[in-house]
Structure formats: structure tokens, C-alpha cells
Design an enzyme around this catalytic site. Structure first.
Site, PDB file in Angstrom:
ATOM      1  N   HIS A 121      -6.882  19.955  23.979  1.00  0.00           N
ATOM      2  CA  HIS A 121      -6.383  19.126  25.079  1.00  0.00           C
ATOM      3  C   HIS A 121      -5.045  18.508  24.714  1.00  0.00           C
ATOM      4  O   HIS A 121      -4.103  18.490  25.528  1.00  0.00           O
ATOM      5  CB  HIS A 121      -7.405  18.037  25.423  1.00  0.00           C
ATOM      6  CG  HIS A 121      -7.059  17.256  26.658  1.00  0.00           C
ATOM      7  ND1 HIS A 121      -6.410  16.039  26.608  1.00  0.00           N
ATOM      8  CD2 HIS A 121      -7.255  17.519  27.974  1.00  0.00           C
ATOM      9  CE1 HIS A 121      -6.230  15.589  27.839  1.00  0.00           C
ATOM     10  NE2 HIS A 121      -6.729  16.470  28.692  1.00  0.00           N
ATOM     11  N   HIS A 133      -0.840  18.747  33.221  1.00  0.00           N
ATOM     12  CA  HIS A 133      -0.996  17.586  34.082  1.00  0.00           C
ATOM     13  C   HIS A 133       0.210  17.484  35.017  1.00  0.00           C
ATOM     14  O   HIS A 133       1.240  18.104  34.796  1.00  0.00           O
ATOM     15  CB  HIS A 133      -1.123  16.302  33.262  1.00  0.00           C
ATOM     16  CG  HIS A 133      -2.409  16.192  32.508  1.00  0.00           C
ATOM     17  ND1 HIS A 133      -2.580  16.745  31.277  1.00  0.00           N
ATOM     18  CD2 HIS A 133      -3.592  15.610  32.827  1.00  0.00           C
ATOM     19  CE1 HIS A 133      -3.812  16.500  30.834  1.00  0.00           C
ATOM     20  NE2 HIS A 133      -4.448  15.816  31.767  1.00  0.00           N
ATOM     21  N   HIS A 174     -14.443  14.461  33.229  1.00  0.00           N
ATOM     22  CA  HIS A 174     -13.797  15.652  33.784  1.00  0.00           C
ATOM     23  C   HIS A 174     -14.778  16.604  34.456  1.00  0.00           C
ATOM     24  O   HIS A 174     -14.374  17.404  35.311  1.00  0.00           O
ATOM     25  CB  HIS A 174     -12.969  16.361  32.718  1.00  0.00           C
ATOM     26  CG  HIS A 174     -11.556  15.872  32.703  1.00  0.00           C
ATOM     27  ND1 HIS A 174     -10.599  16.335  33.569  1.00  0.00           N
ATOM     28  CD2 HIS A 174     -10.964  14.896  31.964  1.00  0.00           C
ATOM     29  CE1 HIS A 174      -9.469  15.701  33.359  1.00  0.00           C
ATOM     30  NE2 HIS A 174      -9.647  14.812  32.391  1.00  0.00           N
ATOM     31  N   HIS A 208      -8.665   9.799  38.779  1.00  0.00           N
ATOM     32  CA  HIS A 208      -8.690  10.371  37.426  1.00  0.00           C
ATOM     33  C   HIS A 208      -7.911   9.523  36.427  1.00  0.00           C
ATOM     34  O   HIS A 208      -8.432   9.129  35.374  1.00  0.00           O
ATOM     35  CB  HIS A 208      -8.132  11.796  37.457  1.00  0.00           C
ATOM     36  CG  HIS A 208      -7.742  12.314  36.106  1.00  0.00           C
ATOM     37  ND1 HIS A 208      -6.439  12.264  35.643  1.00  0.00           N
ATOM     38  CD2 HIS A 208      -8.476  12.876  35.106  1.00  0.00           C
ATOM     39  CE1 HIS A 208      -6.386  12.771  34.423  1.00  0.00           C
ATOM     40  NE2 HIS A 208      -7.605  13.152  34.074  1.00  0.00           N
ATOM     41  N   HIS A 210      -9.239   6.985  33.130  1.00  0.00           N
ATOM     42  CA  HIS A 210      -8.757   7.100  31.743  1.00  0.00           C
ATOM     43  C   HIS A 210      -8.302   5.736  31.225  1.00  0.00           C
ATOM     44  O   HIS A 210      -8.665   5.323  30.114  1.00  0.00           O
ATOM     45  CB  HIS A 210      -7.592   8.090  31.674  1.00  0.00           C
ATOM     46  CG  HIS A 210      -7.998   9.499  31.413  1.00  0.00           C
ATOM     47  ND1 HIS A 210      -8.235   9.980  30.146  1.00  0.00           N
ATOM     48  CD2 HIS A 210      -8.207  10.548  32.251  1.00  0.00           C
ATOM     49  CE1 HIS A 210      -8.567  11.258  30.210  1.00  0.00           C
ATOM     50  NE2 HIS A 210      -8.556  11.641  31.483  1.00  0.00           N
ATOM     51  N   HIS A 228      -8.704  22.319  33.261  1.00  0.00           N
ATOM     52  CA  HIS A 228      -9.835  21.509  32.815  1.00  0.00           C
ATOM     53  C   HIS A 228     -11.174  22.167  33.121  1.00  0.00           C
ATOM     54  O   HIS A 228     -12.135  21.987  32.376  1.00  0.00           O
ATOM     55  CB  HIS A 228      -9.744  20.105  33.421  1.00  0.00           C
ATOM     56  CG  HIS A 228      -8.661  19.262  32.813  1.00  0.00           C
ATOM     57  ND1 HIS A 228      -7.382  19.250  33.301  1.00  0.00           N
ATOM     58  CD2 HIS A 228      -8.680  18.428  31.730  1.00  0.00           C
ATOM     59  CE1 HIS A 228      -6.645  18.429  32.562  1.00  0.00           C
ATOM     60  NE2 HIS A 228      -7.396  17.923  31.608  1.00  0.00           N
ATOM     61  N   PHE A 251      -3.406  10.804  26.531  1.00  0.00           N
ATOM     62  CA  PHE A 251      -3.808  12.207  26.623  1.00  0.00           C
ATOM     63  C   PHE A 251      -4.044  12.848  25.262  1.00  0.00           C
ATOM     64  O   PHE A 251      -4.961  13.660  25.106  1.00  0.00           O
ATOM     65  CB  PHE A 251      -2.753  13.014  27.390  1.00  0.00           C
ATOM     66  CG  PHE A 251      -2.816  12.851  28.879  1.00  0.00           C
ATOM     67  CD1 PHE A 251      -3.980  12.439  29.514  1.00  0.00           C
ATOM     68  CD2 PHE A 251      -1.703  13.127  29.666  1.00  0.00           C
ATOM     69  CE1 PHE A 251      -4.043  12.288  30.892  1.00  0.00           C
ATOM     70  CE2 PHE A 251      -1.756  12.979  31.050  1.00  0.00           C
ATOM     71  CZ  PHE A 251      -2.924  12.561  31.658  1.00  0.00           C
TER      72      PHE A 251
END
Length: 582
Positions: free
Chosen positions: A158, A179, A344, A310, A314, A188, A331
Site C-alpha cells: 500500500h 489515490h 476498505h 473514506h 482514516h 483496493h 497512507f
């Protein structure tokens, strides 16, 4: 296996098998009081098309959208033989390259079976499901560090795709990023697919599935308790300790732990907006299509769910006392937290649901370069596998679906804050751009369709575009977009019609400034606020976090063809009616 609607991928197998069974409406009425609502492989340059188009045939035309796609350029792919450490704030280098890849095989779908694996919600796992999940994560964490299936090597995958460790194959000056563009959902989905396969293999459970964090349902709007036991392999100490169970999750979180509005009601109305009202087109939901090129700073654009909730989730989970809000709050470290995969899985579930809310029309892009864009992952046998976007469009082809749960947001629309809406005769002056966001920015934006005839109005949507958004991606940024609010607007919440959008980021990358845009559909907003005959709209940008890191290039309202908006033409009275339509 017979072809069935993508929406059925959120149903239990017993309901999928009997497609003609009577599915009762499971949606509950919401009785919460809304916030102040009125009633109502080489690094040299070459033509990558010659190489990458040979990786597979085109996806069946019957499964593609009829929406217009940009002209073809070339598929995107990572140059996995040239991976560099990720660079983050402070010019710190993070070694997140997976083990060296020597040979890549092409992905083959699992054979069709009569039984699909069913991913369950995390808050309702059986003891056996929880035991198997914890056992698998425990074994994965104890694998040798040089094993590509090791938990932390999987997290590195990732990091590599999300913090610019890879360049684009064939374009050594352009970074690979999944992203802020339409690669977000397919990347994802594939990432979780291989992660899940590895876990099942480690415990010899071929039907193993990972659970999803059901944050779009009232029963799942908190951190699932299975992740909060310090002695469990699912636990991560780098989380916001104020947000442990049973702290209510705010899907539009920007640092305020005690908002003045009803969070549950607001969450549901916000989900409706992000899944229905603003997700009318493929670009609206999936994000902007990227073109493979040497342009290092091509303008990007997030889809509705990636942008919020989303990103908000996070930031809600990440530890505010840790550097860069690790783990989930950055990230490069996010996938080190097992909760990442539950989060996810629900994001992936949102894509499945959106694909089904289509009035009988396919919704994904038909652009061949998007469909042929690819990623490389390690499978359960330590083999490097190339999988393309076209391989990821249907969860059933990957052998899994999602357990059906209520969709209480399906008809829970935003409501106007005021009974009598502000007219633009009271509007502020038009300001000049670019503008920084150190404080609120309020301006008047001219509408283009005031003189459109009824036929044109029926075929096109008005879209508010916040363009030329430049920001430092290393920092958390959050600003809200409000329309026709000239007072302080302190009581306007995501459950209100006037709250038309939010822009939220998760820190990542190095010190170059990124450029992006924000698009929100305002056709229904103007009607619901009673201002559809006004010449212009008052727009306010309200910075909440990191406004000093942002510059806005301009604002405009433009027209776009209407997509397959589910609420148009036929009221969806219940879930069964929705299924009957597709």
C-alpha cells in the site's frame, strides 16, 4: 454461472441463488432530529500501448457504461523493477518497497463455483469467524520479514502505490498513484482480494473472508470491538484513544469530537448524498481518469466516497499524538493497522452497491486504458501476479459477495436548514481568484443555464466546480462547501441541503504541491432550496483543517449530461423495488 445484477453481490448466497425470492424491505425509518432542519518493464520511453494492450482482451461491452470517456492514451502500470523509498514530511525516507519481483504471471479468475464466499460485518462475527481472523493475522505477522506475505510486507504494498515509491511504467518522470483518481476502487479491491487469499491459505481455510466495518449503518458507526483488545493481533496502539468503542463515528470528521448536531442522522443523510446525489456519473463516484504521461503533476480528482467518508475515517482512526498521525492517519503506514482492511472492505462494498443502483444501465467507465491499467501483487504462493482493472469489476468473478445488511441511508436525503432560503439579491461581491483559505471565502458564482429550455434541463445537470485546488499533500486538509449561507453558518451540518460538499485529504507524499478539483452536483440542491430561478449562487468555502496549506484557483458552475441517477423517474420504495429495476 448465470449473470445477475451487481447489486446482488451484497446479498447472502441463499438470496443470490434464488433471485426471484421475495426480498423484504429492511430499511428502517430514522427518528433522529436533524440539525436545524425545516420540515419538508523498461524505464526507457516507448509506446506502452504496444506492450500493455497485449495483457488481455477487452471487457465485455454489455458490462460497460454508455457514458462518454476521455480519449484513449495508454494504460497505467507501475514499474515494479524500479522502486524507491517513499519520501514524507521532513524529507524522511520510508523503505516500503515489497520484496524484489523477478517474474510476473497474469491473473486468472478463480473457477466458477456454486457457492460464493460471503464477507460479514465486523460487528456481528461469530466466535469461529473471529478466531480464524485473529489466527490468520497472528500467523501472517510472524512470517519471516523477507516473505512477501508477511503482514508488514503486505502493508508496504500500500505504501509503495500510495506514497510514490513506483514510477509509471514507460514514464520515469511520472509517479504512480492510486489515490485521488479512478484507480482507487479497483486497486483496493485487488489488494484486499490477495490479502484475503493469503490469510485463508495460512490457516488452510479456502472459504475464509475478511469482515467489513459497516460504518454506513447505525449499528456499525463505531470502531468494531474485535479490533480493540490489546492482546489481540487485530489491535494497533497507534490509534486515537478518544475514538475507542463506543465512541460514535462522525463520517465528516475534521477534528471536532463533540459536534452540536445529531451525528447519526447527519451520517445517514451524508451517505445518501455521496452514494446517490453526487454519484450520478462514473467520474463522480469513481474519480477522474488519469492519462499515462510524463506529466508529473497532472490534475487529479477524487470520487465521492474516497473524498468522504473514506478520508475522514482514516483521520478519525489515526493517532493524533503520533508522527504524521500514524498509522491510519497517513497512507504510508495505514495498512499496518488491521482495521484498515475492515475499513476498505466497506469502501469496496460501496462500489458494489453503487454498481447496482443503476436503473438497468452499467455505470463503470468503458475507457480501454482504464480497463487495461494494472497492478502487481503477491499471491498466497509467493508469486507476483499482474491484475488489471477489468479483472476487478465484479466481486462474484473474484469469488465473494457481501452479506446483506440494512441501507438506512438509501432514502434519507439532506433537508434544508431554513424554511425561507436566501435570495442572491443579498449576495456578496464576486471575488478574484486565486484565493488562499486562511479564512472563509464567500463569493457569488454565475449560473450558466438560467435561460435553458425544459428539454435541456431534463438532459443536463448543474455542477459546482471548485477548480485549481493547490495544496501540500503532506498535511491534513479539510474544508466544507456551503451554498446560500451568509450568516456565520455555524449550525449548518452535513445533514443539511446547504452543505453541498467537503474536501478532505489524508497526508501522503513528499514536498511537491498537488493540484486537484472538487465537483458537486447542485441541480437538486437548487430545487430543494427554492432558488432554481436565481441568476447566481452564493458559495462559501469554510476551512476546518490546514486551510493555510490550500490555494483555490477559481469557482464556476457548468453543465454535464445526466447519468443514471437512481431517484429520478421512479421512486425506490424499498430494496426489492431497486433490485427489480436492474
Amino acid at each position: 454461472m448465470a449473470s445477475i445484477s451487481p447489486l446482488l453481490s451484497i446479498l447472502p448466497y441463499s438470496q443470490i441463488k434464488n433471485q426471484t425470492s421475495n426480498l423484504q424491505n429492511k430499511s428502517r425509518g430514522i427518528n433522529h432530529v436533524p440539525c436545524r432542519a425545516s420540515n419538508g518493464d523498461s524505464t526507457s520511453k516507448f509506446d506502452r500501448r504496444d506492450v500493455l494492450f497485449g495483457l488481455g482482451g477487452l471487457y465485455g461491452a454489455a458490462a460497460l457504461t454508455n457514458q462518454q470517456s476521455p480519449a484513449s492514451a495508454a494504460p497505467l502500470a507501475p514499474d515494479v523493477n524500479n522502486c524507491e523509498p517513499a519520501t514524507i514530511e521532513g524529507n524522511q525516507h520510508i523503505p516500503c518497497c515489497p520484496p524484489k519481483i523477478h517474474h510476473i504471471i497474469d491473473f486468472i479468475h478463480p473457477p466458477h463455483t456454486t457457492k460464493l464466499r460471503i464477507r460479514p460485518p465486523a460487528h456481528s462475527l461469530t466466535p469461529k469467524q473471529q478466531f480464524n481472523f485473529e489466527k490468520a493475522i497472528h500467523i501472517m505477522k510472524r512470517l519471516p520479514p523477507n516473505d512477501p506475505r508477511n503482514f508488514y510486507r503486505q502493508a508496504d504494498v500500500h505504501c509503495a502505490y500510495c506514497d510514490y515509491a513506483y514510477k509509471q511504467l514507460g514514464f520515469p518522470n511520472a509517479e504512480m498513484q492510486v489515490h485521488w483518481n479512478a484507480l482507487f476502487f479497483p486497486f483496493h479491491r485487488a489488494y484486499l482480494y490477495f490479502f484475503e487469499r493469503i490469510l485463508g491459505h495460512l490457516i488452510n481455510e479456502p472459504n475464509f473472508v475478511i469482515p467489513f466495518w459497516n460504518w454506513d449503518n447505525t449499528e456499525g458507526m463505531q470502531m468494531p470491538e474485535i479490533y480493540d483488545h490489546p492482546n489481540s493481533p487485530l489491535y494497533d496502539k497507534l490509534r486515537n484513544q478518544r475514538h475507542r468503542p463506543h465512541k460514535l463515528l462522525n463520517l465528516n470528521y475534521h477534528g471536532d469530537d463533540n459536534p452540536s448536531y445529531d451525528v447519526v442522522d447527519s451520517n445517514l443523510r451524508w451517505m445518501h448524498k455521496q452514494m446517490i446525489k453526487d454519484a450520478d456519473t462514473a467520474e463522480g463516484f469513481l474519480g477522474k481518469l488519469l492519462v499515462a504521461s510524463d506529466e508529473a503533476n497532472e490534475e487529479t480528482g477524487m470520487g465521492t466516497i474516497e473524498r468522504s467518508p473514506h478520508n475522514n475515517i482514516h483521520n478519525w482512526v489515526g493517532d493524533p499524538n503520533a508522527k504524521n498521525h500514524m498509522n491510519m492517519g497517513a497512507f504510508y503506514s495505514a495498512a499496518r493497522d488491521p482495521l484498515f482492511y475492515g475499513h476498505h472492505a466497506n469502501v469496496d462494498r460501496m462500489w458494489s452497491i453503487w454498481q447496482g443502483l443503476k436503473n438497468g444501465k452499467p455505470r463503470d467507465f468503458d475507457n480501454p486504458d482504464w480497463l487495461n491499467s494494472s497492478f502487481v501483487f503477491y499471491n498466497e504462493h509467493k508469486q507476483a501476479v499482474r491484475i488489471k482493472v477489468r479483472d476487478c469489476l465484479d466481486t462474484r468473478r473474484l469469488g465473494y459477495v457481501y452479506q446483506y445488511v440494512d441501507l438506512p441511508w438509501l432514502h434519507t436525503k439532506q433537508t434544508p436548514r431554513l424554511k425561507k432560503q436566501l435570495k442572491t439579491t443579498q449576495a456578496p461581491q464576486v471575488i478574484k481568484f486565486p484565493q488562499g483559505l486562511n479564512s472563509m471565502v464567500t463569493t457569488t458564482v454565475k449560473r450558466p443555464n438560467k435561460l435553458m429550455n425544459e428539454k435541456e434541463k431534463s438532459e443536463k445537470d448543474e455542477v459546482l466546480v471548485i477548480e485549481g485546488i493547490e495544496l501540500d499533500k503532506r498535511f491534513w486538509v479539510h474544508f466544507n462547501v456551503l451554498v446560500n449561507v451568509v450568516d456565520d453558518g455555524s449550525d449548518v451540518c452535513p445533514g443539511n441541503t446547504e452543505f453541498v460538499g467537503t474536501f478532505t485529504t489524508v497526508p501522503h507524499g513528499h514536498n511537491h504541491r498537488g493540484k486537484t478539483s472538487l465537483r458537486v452536483v447542485i441541480t437538486e440542491v437548487l430545487k430543494e432550496l427554492g432558488i432554481e430561478d436565481d441568476e447566481s449562487v452564493i458559495v462559501r468555502l469554510d476551512p476546518k483543517v490546514g486551510g493555510d496549506k490550500v490555494t483555490i484557483g477559481g469557482m464556476k458552475i457548468e453543465l454535464q449530461p445526466k447519468g443514471s441517477y437512481p431517484d429520478r423517474g421512479k421512486k425506490l420504495s424499498n430494496v426489492k423495488a431497486m433490485l427489480d429495476m436492474v
